[in-house]
Write an enzyme that holds these catalytic residues in place. Structure first.
Site, PDB file in Angstrom:
ATOM      1  N   GLU A  50       0.834  -1.216   0.000  1.00 37.15           N
ATOM      2  CA  GLU A  50       0.000   0.000   0.000  1.00 37.15           C
ATOM      3  C   GLU A  50       0.867   1.264   0.000  1.00 37.15           C
ATOM      4  O   GLU A  50       0.512   2.264  -0.631  1.00 37.15           O
ATOM      5  CB  GLU A  50      -0.968  -0.050   1.192  1.00 37.15           C
ATOM      6  CG  GLU A  50      -2.080  -1.075   0.939  1.00 37.15           C
ATOM      7  CD  GLU A  50      -2.376  -1.993   2.107  1.00 37.15           C
ATOM      8  OE1 GLU A  50      -2.174  -1.582   3.258  1.00 37.15           O
ATOM      9  OE2 GLU A  50      -2.809  -3.144   1.864  1.00 37.15           O
TER      10      GLU A  50
ATOM     11  N   GLU B 116      -3.796  -9.653   3.503  1.00 34.69           N
ATOM     12  CA  GLU B 116      -4.426  -9.267   4.768  1.00 34.69           C
ATOM     13  C   GLU B 116      -5.548 -10.202   5.221  1.00 34.69           C
ATOM     14  O   GLU B 116      -5.704 -10.459   6.415  1.00 34.69           O
ATOM     15  CB  GLU B 116      -4.969  -7.825   4.685  1.00 34.69           C
ATOM     16  CG  GLU B 116      -3.891  -6.754   4.841  1.00 34.69           C
ATOM     17  CD  GLU B 116      -3.372  -6.193   3.536  1.00 34.69           C
ATOM     18  OE1 GLU B 116      -3.410  -6.919   2.499  1.00 34.69           O
ATOM     19  OE2 GLU B 116      -2.931  -5.033   3.524  1.00 34.69           O
TER      20      GLU B 116
HETATM   21  C1  LIG Z   1      -3.601  -2.847   6.535  1.00 35.45           C
HETATM   22  C2  LIG Z   1      -2.285  -3.533   6.416  1.00 35.45           C
HETATM   23  C3  LIG Z   1      -2.066  -4.742   7.045  1.00 35.45           C
HETATM   24  C4  LIG Z   1      -0.807  -5.512   6.869  1.00 35.45           C
HETATM   25  O1  LIG Z   1       0.140  -5.058   6.255  1.00 35.45           O
HETATM   26  S1  LIG Z   1      -0.758  -7.049   7.576  1.00 35.45           S
HETATM   27  C5  LIG Z   1       0.814  -7.724   7.157  1.00 35.45           C
HETATM   28  C6  LIG Z   1       0.828  -8.292   5.767  1.00 35.45           C
HETATM   29  N1  LIG Z   1       2.104  -8.917   5.511  1.00 35.45           N
HETATM   30  C7  LIG Z   1       2.329 -10.232   5.658  1.00 35.45           C
HETATM   31  O2  LIG Z   1       1.464 -10.985   6.027  1.00 35.45           O
HETATM   32  C8  LIG Z   1       3.738 -10.705   5.363  1.00 35.45           C
HETATM   33  C9  LIG Z   1       4.443 -11.223   6.604  1.00 35.45           C
HETATM   34  N2  LIG Z   1       5.826 -11.640   6.327  1.00 35.45           N
HETATM   35  C10 LIG Z   1       6.130 -12.767   5.638  1.00 35.45           C
HETATM   36  O3  LIG Z   1       5.283 -13.473   5.144  1.00 35.45           O
HETATM   37  C11 LIG Z   1       7.580 -13.112   5.509  1.00 35.45           C
HETATM   38  O4  LIG Z   1       8.296 -12.432   6.497  1.00 35.45           O
HETATM   39  C12 LIG Z   1       8.205 -12.775   4.144  1.00 35.45           C
HETATM   40  C13 LIG Z   1       7.623 -13.709   3.071  1.00 35.45           C
HETATM   41  C14 LIG Z   1       7.966 -11.321   3.757  1.00 35.45           C
HETATM   42  C15 LIG Z   1       9.753 -12.959   4.214  1.00 35.45           C
HETATM   43  O5  LIG Z   1      10.047 -14.268   4.659  1.00 35.45           O
HETATM   44  P1  LIG Z   1      11.508 -14.591   5.210  1.00 35.45           P
HETATM   45  O6  LIG Z   1      12.529 -13.984   4.335  1.00 35.45           O
HETATM   46  O7  LIG Z   1      11.550 -16.084   5.427  1.00 35.45           O
HETATM   47  O8  LIG Z   1      11.618 -13.829   6.604  1.00 35.45           O
HETATM   48  P2  LIG Z   1      10.906 -14.161   8.007  1.00 35.45           P
HETATM   49  O9  LIG Z   1      11.771 -15.119   8.771  1.00 35.45           O
HETATM   50  O10 LIG Z   1       9.485 -14.540   7.821  1.00 35.45           O
HETATM   51  O11 LIG Z   1      10.940 -12.722   8.695  1.00 35.45           O
HETATM   52  C16 LIG Z   1      12.115 -12.162   9.249  1.00 35.45           C
HETATM   53  C17 LIG Z   1      11.688 -11.428  10.509  1.00 35.45           C
HETATM   54  O12 LIG Z   1      10.818 -10.381  10.136  1.00 35.45           O
HETATM   55  C18 LIG Z   1       9.592 -10.502  10.839  1.00 35.45           C
HETATM   56  N3  LIG Z   1       8.488 -10.002  10.000  1.00 35.45           N
HETATM   57  C19 LIG Z   1       8.312 -10.184   8.674  1.00 35.45           C
HETATM   58  N4  LIG Z   1       7.201  -9.570   8.254  1.00 35.45           N
HETATM   59  C20 LIG Z   1       6.657  -8.991   9.348  1.00 35.45           C
HETATM   60  C21 LIG Z   1       5.506  -8.197   9.575  1.00 35.45           C
HETATM   61  N5  LIG Z   1       4.673  -7.847   8.572  1.00 35.45           N
HETATM   62  N6  LIG Z   1       5.272  -7.776  10.826  1.00 35.45           N
HETATM   63  C22 LIG Z   1       6.102  -8.074  11.834  1.00 35.45           C
HETATM   64  N7  LIG Z   1       7.225  -8.814  11.684  1.00 35.45           N
HETATM   65  C23 LIG Z   1       7.489  -9.263  10.459  1.00 35.45           C
HETATM   66  C24 LIG Z   1       9.461 -11.982  11.146  1.00 35.45           C
HETATM   67  O13 LIG Z   1       8.582 -12.187  12.226  1.00 35.45           O
HETATM   68  C25 LIG Z   1      10.903 -12.329  11.478  1.00 35.45           C
HETATM   69  O14 LIG Z   1      11.165 -11.875  12.765  1.00 35.45           O
HETATM   70  P3  LIG Z   1      12.034 -12.797  13.772  1.00 35.45           P
HETATM   71  O15 LIG Z   1      13.350 -12.978  13.099  1.00 35.45           O
HETATM   72  O16 LIG Z   1      12.138 -12.002  15.042  1.00 35.45           O
HETATM   73  O17 LIG Z   1      11.292 -14.079  13.915  1.00 35.45           O
END
Ligand SMILES: C/C=C/C(=O)SCCNC(=O)CCNC(=O)[C@H](O)C(C)(C)COP(=O)(O)OP(=O)(O)OC[C@H]1O[C@@H](n2cnc3c(N)ncnc32)[C@H](O)[C@@H]1OP(=O)(O)O
Length: 255
Positions: free
Chosen positions: A116, A136
């Site tokens: 967004e 979402e």
């Molecule tokens: C109105 C708007 C609402 C929203 O935006 S809701 C959120 C929508 N987004 C998602 O659902 C995506 C969430 N993230 C993921 O699916 C994955 O990440 C990725 C595919 C982007 C990347 O995967 P990988 O490279 O394997 O990394 P990893 O181990 O999942 O993440 C590394 C660290 O980053 C944190 N993290 C990632 N995305 C978020 C997030 N959106 N909010 C909070 N933390 C996040 C994880 O938890 C972890 O953290 P730690 O190393 O401490 O376990």
């Protein structure tokens, strides 16, 4: 380089102010640049400072990700009042309404709130790792920070509906085909070089005319054509227009 947080804290948004452009880099790579309250505050500070300043804003993310969305750890604890407050929405709308062209360089994931924020830009440049998605509903919420209207403006109703209703994540080539990005470069360095080249071009254009174009571009359909005529009426009287047209006719302008 201007940091959006106190010197001892790690800045969540790196802000580089150059003569005619600003580069702002989301900087929580260990959390995939998830957009937390501190990032939102930094985006507001940035918009405040940009209101009257540079010709172009380039927005990007550090560490191979644009942004993996709003910070889920903070979202989980928010209630109805915070939803109505539109914490992310208001910040992204402010980016959308900035008076200068905004270019997003989207390397890696742009998901949820990250997508967004990229949708709030005027121009998006991708790389071969770009991935766009609005997952979402998988978290039990809607894409309330802009995707429900802005995505449709960019990609059209059919693709927007599929992305929003199925949570499908588009890879780089699918993002390009959907016009979510208008260029796909090999990597972030190349994409940044392209963004800077665009900023160079913008810097040579009429500043007043660029801002007027942006206002007219953002105006609702119902405001047209009147808004174009009004913006043009101001520009027709400007020194810049007289000088630029005179330079063309006198063969002083670059051709
Ligand atoms: C109105 C708007 C609402 C929203 O935006 S809701 C959120 C929508 N987004 C998602 O659902 C995506 C969430 N993230 C993921 O699916 C994955 O990440 C990725 C595919 C982007 C990347 O995967 P990988 O490279 O394997 O990394 P990893 O181990 O999942 O993440 C590394 C660290 O980053 C944190 N993290 C990632 N995305 C978020 C997030 N959106 N909010 C909070 N933390 C996040 C994880 O938890 C972890 O953290 P730690 O190393 O401490 O376990």
């Amino acid at each position: 380089m201007h940091d959006a947080t106190p010197a001892e804290a790690k800045p969540v948004l790196l802000v580089e102010e150059l003569e005619d452009r600003v580069v702002a880099t989301l900087n929580r790579p260990e959390k995939r640049n998830a957009i937390d309250q501190q990032t939102i505050d930094a985006l507001h500070d940035l918009c405040e400072r940009l209101e009257s300043n540079p010709r172009t804003l380039i927005l990007t993310g550090a560490g191979g990700t644009f942004a993996a969305g709003a910070d889920i750890a903070q979202l989980r604890d928010r209630g109805a009042a915070e939803a109505l407050e539109g914490i992310n929405t208001r910040a992204f709308m402010r980016v959308r309404e900035l008076p200068m062209p905004v270019i997003a360089v989207v390397d890696g994931y742009a998901l949820g709130g990250g997508a967004e924020l990229a949708y709030a830009a005027d121009i998006r440049i991708g790389t071969t790792t770009t991935k766009f998605g609005n997952p979402e509903t998988g978290l039990g919420i809607i894409a309330a920070a802009g995707a429900t209207w802005r995505l449709r403006e960019i990609v059209g109703e059919a693709i927007a509906a599929e992305m929003l209703l199925t949570g499908r994540i588009l890879n780089a080539h699918q993002s390009f085909a959907a016009r979510l990005v208008t260029h796909l470069d090999d990597d972030r360095d190349e994409a940044m070089a392209r963004a800077h080249k665009m900023a160079d071009s913008i810097a040579k254009l009429g500043a007043q005319a660029t801002q007027a174009t942006k206002r007219a571009h953002l105006a609702p359909r119902s405001a047209h054509p009147q808004i174009d005529l009004e913006e043009q009426s101001v520009l027709f009287e400007s020194d810049d227009k007289r000088e630029r047209m005179g330079a063309f006719l006198d063969r002083r302008a670059e051709r």
